[in-house]
Design a protein around this motif. Structure first.
Motif, short mmCIF file in Angstrom:
data_model
loop_
_atom_site.label_atom_id
_atom_site.label_comp_id
_atom_site.label_asym_id
_atom_site.label_seq_id
_atom_site.Cartn_x
_atom_site.Cartn_y
_atom_site.Cartn_z
N PHE A 1 72.24 53.59 18.80
CA PHE A 1 70.82 53.90 18.97
C PHE A 1 69.96 52.76 18.42
O PHE A 1 69.03 52.28 19.09
CB PHE A 1 70.52 55.21 18.24
CG PHE A 1 69.12 55.73 18.42
CD1 PHE A 1 68.79 56.49 19.52
CD2 PHE A 1 68.14 55.50 17.47
CE1 PHE A 1 67.51 57.00 19.69
CE2 PHE A 1 66.86 56.00 17.61
CZ PHE A 1 66.55 56.75 18.73
N LEU A 2 70.29 52.30 17.22
CA LEU A 2 69.51 51.23 16.59
C LEU A 2 69.65 49.91 17.36
O LEU A 2 68.69 49.13 17.46
CB LEU A 2 69.95 51.05 15.14
CG LEU A 2 69.63 52.23 14.21
CD1 LEU A 2 70.20 51.97 12.82
CD2 LEU A 2 68.12 52.45 14.12
N ARG A 3 70.84 49.65 17.87
CA ARG A 3 71.04 48.42 18.65
C ARG A 3 70.12 48.39 19.87
O ARG A 3 69.49 47.38 20.16
CB ARG A 3 72.51 48.30 19.08
CG ARG A 3 72.78 47.10 20.00
CD ARG A 3 74.17 47.18 20.59
NE ARG A 3 74.42 48.41 21.33
CZ ARG A 3 73.92 48.65 22.54
NH1 ARG A 3 73.14 47.76 23.15
NH2 ARG A 3 74.19 49.78 23.16
N TRP A 4 70.05 49.52 20.56
CA TRP A 4 69.21 49.57 21.75
C TRP A 4 67.74 49.40 21.38
O TRP A 4 67.00 48.68 22.07
CB TRP A 4 69.41 50.89 22.48
CG TRP A 4 68.64 50.96 23.77
CD1 TRP A 4 68.95 50.35 24.95
CD2 TRP A 4 67.41 51.65 23.99
NE1 TRP A 4 68.00 50.63 25.89
CE2 TRP A 4 67.04 51.43 25.34
CE3 TRP A 4 66.60 52.44 23.18
CZ2 TRP A 4 65.89 51.96 25.89
CZ3 TRP A 4 65.44 52.99 23.73
CH2 TRP A 4 65.10 52.75 25.07
N LEU A 5 67.30 50.02 20.30
CA LEU A 5 65.91 49.86 19.88
C LEU A 5 65.62 48.40 19.53
O LEU A 5 64.52 47.89 19.80
CB LEU A 5 65.62 50.75 18.67
CG LEU A 5 65.57 52.26 18.92
CD1 LEU A 5 65.34 53.00 17.60
CD2 LEU A 5 64.49 52.62 19.92
N ASP A 6 66.58 47.74 18.94
CA ASP A 6 66.38 46.35 18.55
C ASP A 6 66.23 45.44 19.78
O ASP A 6 65.48 44.46 19.74
CB ASP A 6 67.56 45.88 17.69
CG ASP A 6 67.39 44.47 17.18
OD1 ASP A 6 66.37 44.20 16.50
OD2 ASP A 6 68.26 43.62 17.47
N GLU A 7 66.92 45.80 20.88
CA GLU A 7 66.89 44.96 22.07
C GLU A 7 65.92 45.47 23.13
O GLU A 7 65.91 44.98 24.26
CB GLU A 7 68.31 44.92 22.68
CG GLU A 7 69.35 44.32 21.74
CD GLU A 7 70.76 44.47 22.26
OE1 GLU A 7 70.93 45.10 23.34
OE2 GLU A 7 71.69 43.97 21.62
N ILE A 8 65.07 46.40 22.79
CA ILE A 8 64.25 47.10 23.77
C ILE A 8 63.27 46.16 24.46
O ILE A 8 62.76 45.20 23.86
CB ILE A 8 63.50 48.28 23.11
CG1 ILE A 8 63.09 49.32 24.13
CG2 ILE A 8 62.32 47.80 22.29
CD1 ILE A 8 62.69 50.64 23.53
N GLN A 9 63.02 46.44 25.74
CA GLN A 9 62.07 45.68 26.55
C GLN A 9 60.92 46.60 26.96
O GLN A 9 61.02 47.82 26.85
CB GLN A 9 62.78 45.13 27.79
CG GLN A 9 63.91 44.17 27.49
CD GLN A 9 63.43 42.91 26.80
OE1 GLN A 9 62.43 42.30 27.21
NE2 GLN A 9 64.13 42.51 25.75
N PRO A 10 59.82 46.05 27.44
CA PRO A 10 58.73 46.90 27.93
C PRO A 10 59.26 47.91 28.95
O PRO A 10 60.12 47.61 29.77
CB PRO A 10 57.75 45.91 28.56
CG PRO A 10 57.96 44.64 27.78
CD PRO A 10 59.43 44.61 27.49
N TRP A 11 58.71 49.10 28.90
CA TRP A 11 59.17 50.21 29.72
C TRP A 11 58.29 50.31 30.96
O TRP A 11 57.09 50.58 30.86
CB TRP A 11 59.12 51.48 28.89
CG TRP A 11 59.43 52.78 29.59
CD1 TRP A 11 60.03 52.95 30.80
CD2 TRP A 11 59.15 54.09 29.09
NE1 TRP A 11 60.15 54.29 31.09
CE2 TRP A 11 59.62 55.02 30.06
CE3 TRP A 11 58.57 54.58 27.92
CZ2 TRP A 11 59.51 56.39 29.88
CZ3 TRP A 11 58.47 55.94 27.75
CH2 TRP A 11 58.93 56.84 28.73
N CYS A 12 58.89 50.09 32.12
CA CYS A 12 58.16 50.24 33.39
C CYS A 12 58.07 51.74 33.69
O CYS A 12 59.08 52.40 33.91
CB CYS A 12 58.89 49.51 34.51
SG CYS A 12 58.14 49.74 36.13
#
Length: 888
Positions: free
Chosen positions: A399-410
């Protein structure tokens, strides 16, 4: 004692347990009683779960049973533990998926959504929703889901639509929602942008085409590509700045074949000199890496693709062709021009739409986005400081890994179904209006010529508001004050980013608190061949109602909970469900015995508890404590298995058999005490098991109360408390009865191996076992031995016999003339070989100085004990073999 001619509760329990005659009636009883609604007692601490709203793309399948089983278990458990429990139900409109389903239905009628128009399509959608939504709710009822139907919601209903509007406006006003032209994932089949999470990358066996680009100054430069049709949108060729092969070409120009566009040759460190020729085409309009390179070098962006996957006017001679047809045609052209140098087989990952498997086209498009970076940072903090906990804990890092790599949400989708983006454009002054209420005039110029954005929001936007929009947000409602934050979010691990992360981000941003404290992830349900059970892979037998018809809802729920490991996939084997049905029937038949005992001893004063009474009550108290501990630590499978093993083996097998001795004896007080013990254990067990198997336990409870088996004032088990476990545990009684059971099992095994008829009573001599003489009747009755005598340790007998060692004693069965002595000798030979093998392995290890010196002390000690026990067993077996010498 009750007269045998009196009416009996058992008359209504004749025959095996029949789920079909019970389930619908009981569900209606629960619902009509108000049991599904949280207690209005404000002193009770709330416990809330918001159901993962099923998509209305079709009926539920067996994969959905896990969430129902787990969540209903938690809700019923906490309700019976005194919490004001609320399980919020509802369904999700699932924009893209549902629109696709409805469009397929229209196609069967020879229609498209464009034939109906937007309003007509929405009308058809609501008809579909009513039909499918009713089917889903009926399936939930059949599964026993104790949701509060008075609080049911749908993601497109008025309340939730108002919440979506408020959320959008707030995020827009804070500058977190914005519009811009960026690279997006475009699904040509849906003709819509989709998020990164909706793209599934699959390895495809394709080709790598090596193509020559003519140079303006003569010669050519070879470039390798997997998507030759996108060359038509190239705006540069790039090489690595340190690649000596191309130093003299940087700054020159090449021509796009078939188009004639002059494009520069640039140097960029992103290029991998080892891939292909070391020169790469740059297509900023159709590749995210190329787009970044284009920004660095100020390259123009050319889009060659229409929304349906055909090529547009920028594609020259290939305009209007489908992208894959255009690829084939363009390659023919290149080969004819002598520009196709060679072709290599090439396996590479290709993005596909997770819903319809269409190949995704990256392209630049004007869309609405959410800047989720600050929301992700707040979510990371909430997880790291323990406000949100994950079960199993391993999902925290993912979960934390994905948050760290998150991109703008279309968040914009080019669909008709969903929440329309609440943005209007003034046609007079070009003002952008983002209001809380639909506008009639432009606040800037006063004009009335306004057009709403045609797109709809990503369905996960409204789903992300689910834990609080269903409680009345943005209003300050009593439900929001009492039930938010919710307690547990139970869902599949496959939507940890789609849904869980977005709920956390939006809850923190819009409400200021986490939406839940614990997240429990179940795995996926798979067919026996390993394929996922899903709506797109629907197979015969995937309808849970079919399984319920065959085995009952309790059997299905219990087997799912006890077979599945947290966060791990499970393969659905209907034999497990069948075993769950056997367990329900075992409880039913065992309960009939208990009720019969209550009726038999009604009005008789109870005597003192026996050893086996103290044993079963102590074991129940231990299992009671274990079940509470496991459920509250999210170890549902362990709790269910502990209850199953206790009830099946210890209570309904061993204790019930032992109970018959006193129940049918000549001491009424002893019989009454046995009946009371039976009732106490059944009462407590029904309470503990109810969240796992609600129907059979509720039905038994009804008959049990009618027989006077419980003094509980509450009529319905669903509302009956699960108290704290009693600390009263008689360890001595547990140890002594365990020895008795081991002795009986030892005798039974020896009889079986020797082929003694089940009904034959044989003599048994117990060597050792001081203090067990008082319970001789237990051994005599349950092992079918007579006479039974006890002898001091060291006693030997000369006659041939079958022997066993169990419960800390030697058992001597003089069975000459009743057994095959040759078979007994063979059995002892096998036992000796096994004991000598164990002894040999242990002595070999202990003879190794490196093992003794380096292994942990506890490991060495364990091996020494193994050697001692094996040596002792070898001696015992040899003694018994010697006793058979000379026998016929």
């Amino acid at each position: 004692m009750k007269s045998q001619s009196s009416p009996s509760v058992l008359d209504a329990m004749a025959g095996p347990y029949d789920p079909a005659s019970v389930e619908s009636r009981l569900y209606d009883t629960w619902d009509e009683s108000g049991a599904f609604q949280p207690s209005e007692d404000l002193e009770r601490r709330p416990f809330t779960i918001a159901i993962p709203p099923p998509n209305i793309t079709g009926q539920l399948h067996n994969g959905h049973v896990l969430f129902v089983a787990y969540q209903d278990l938690m809700i019923r458990w906490q309700r019976m533990r005194g919490r004001a429990s609320l399980w919020l139900p509802g369904t999700d409109h699932a924009a893209i998926a549902t629109q696709n389903v409805i469009e397929r239905e229209l196609a069967k009628e020879g229609l498209s959504r464009h034939d109906l128009g937007r309003d007509g399509f929405e009308e058809r959608f609501w008809q579909w929703k009513d039909e499918v939504g009713d089917n889903i709710n009926e399936q939930l009822r059949r599964l026993g889901a104790s949701v509060d139907w008075t609080r049911e919601h749908f993601t497109l209903d008025e309340q939730l639509s108002r919440a979506v509007r408020e959320a959008f406006v707030r995020l827009y006003e804070k500058g977190l929602i914005y519009r811009g032209r960026y690279m997006v994932n475009w699904c040509p089949d849906d003709q819509s942008a989709i998020s990164d999470l909706e793209v599934e990358h699959l390895d495809v066996e394709g080709s790598l085409w090596h193509i020559r680009y003519p140079l303006v100054d003569g010669g050519h430069l070879t470039v390798a590509t997997t998507r030759p049709e996108t060359m038509l949108g190239d705006t540069a060729i790039a090489v690595h700045p340190d690649d000596q092969r191309y130093q003299t070409l940087v700054g020159q120009e090449a021509l796009v074949p078939g188009i004639g566009r002059r494009i520069p040759i640039i140097a960029d460190a992103f290029v991998d000199p080892e891939f292909g020729s070391g020169a790469v085409k740059v297509t900023p309009g159709h590749d995210p890496n190329d787009a970044a390179m284009g920004e660095r070098h100020d390259l123009p962006v050319i889009n060659i693709m229409n929304g349906d996957g055909t090529l547009n006017d920028n594609a020259g001679s290939w305009t209007g062709q489908d992208r894959f047809d255009a690829r084939a045609a363009y390659l023919e052209f290149l080969e004819a021009e002598g520009l196709l140098e060679r072709i290599e087989p090439h396996t590479h990952p290709v993005g596909h739409c997770s819903r319809d498997e269409a190949v995704i086209e990256p392209l630049v498009s004007e869309q609405w986005f959410v800047n989720v970076r600050p929301l992700a940072d707040a979510s990371t903090a909430a997880v790291n400081d323990g406000r949100i906990r994950f079960h199993p804990a391993r999902f925290k890092n993912e979960f934390l890994r994905w948050l760290d790599e998150i991109q703008p949400w279309c968040i914009s989708r080019q669909l008709w179904l969903g929440h329309r983006i609440p943005v209007w454009y003034c046609q007079s002054c070009e003002a952008v209006i983002v209001p809380r209420e639909d506008p009639t005039t432009c606040p800037t110029c006063g004009g009335s010529d306004l057009e709403q954005d045609p797109d709809v929001l990503d369905t996960w936007f409204s789903s992300g508001l689910w834990p609080f929009s269903t409680l009345g947000w943005p209003d300050d409602t009593p439900d929001m004050r009492r039930f938010y934050p919710t307690d547990v979010m139970e869902t599949g691990y496959d939507i940890i980013f789609f849904w869980v992360a977005r709920m956390v981000m939006l809850g923190l941003e819009l409400v200021g608190e986490v939406p839940f404290h614990d997240v429990y992830f179940h795995g996926l349900v798979r067919h026996l061949d390993g394929s996922k059970v899903s709506k797109t892979n629907y197979q015969p037998g995937d309808d849970p109602l079919e399984t319920i018809e065959a085995y009952g809802a309790d059997a299905m729920r219990f087997s799912f909970v006890t077979a599945a490991a947290p966060g791990n996939d499970m393969r659905l084997d209907l034999r497990q469900v069948e075993r769950g049905g056997h367990f329900a029937n075992k409880i039913w038949n065992g309960a009939k015995f208990v009720i019969g005992a209550k009726e038999r001893t009604a009005g008789t004063p109870a005597g003192e508890p026996s050893l086996v009474d103290r044993w079963i009550l102590s074991r129940f108290n231990q299992v009671h404590a274990e079940a509470i501990r496991d459920v509250e630590r999210f170890r549902f499978g362990e709790a269910g298995r502990a209850l199953h093993d206790f009830l099946w083996t210890e209570f309904f097998d061993w204790y019930v058999e032992a109970a018959k001795i006193r129940l049918y004896g000549d001491d009424p007080a002893a019989a009454a005490r046995t009946s009371a013990t039976l009732g106490t254990v059944l009462d407590g067990s029904l309470r503990l098991l109810h969240p796992f198997m609600p129907y059979v336990t509720e039905e038994i409870w009804r008959h049990f109360r009618a027989a006077g088996g419980s003094q509980e004032a509450l009529e319905l088990l669903i509302e009956t408390p699960i108290p704290a476990a009693s600390p009263d545990v008689d360890e001595d009684a547990i140890a002594r009865v365990r020895s008795l059971i081991d002795i009986v099992q030892g005798i039974r095994n020896a009889r079986h191996e020797s082929g003694v008829e089940a009904g034959r009573r044989v003599e048994a001599r117990v060597i050792g076992g001081a203090g067990l003489e008082a319970e001789a009747v237990f051994i005599r009755r349950l092992a079918r031995v007579d006479p039974l005598t006890f002898h001091p340790v060291g006693t030997t007998f000369d006659e041939p016999a079958v022997t066993a060692r169990a419960g800390g004693v030697e058992i001597f069965l003089p069975l000459a003339g009743m057994v095959d002595l040759t078979a007994e000798r063979d059995r002892l030979a096998r036992e000796l070989a096994e004991a000598e093998s164990t002894l040999g392995r242990a002595e070999h290890l202990l003879a190794n100085p490196r093992f003794v010196e380096r292994a942990p002390e506890a490991v060495v000690a364990k091996e020494r004990e193994r050697a001692r026990a094996a040596r002792e067993r070898v001696d015992q077996v040899k003694e018994r073999q010697a006793a058979l010498v000379g026998s016929p």
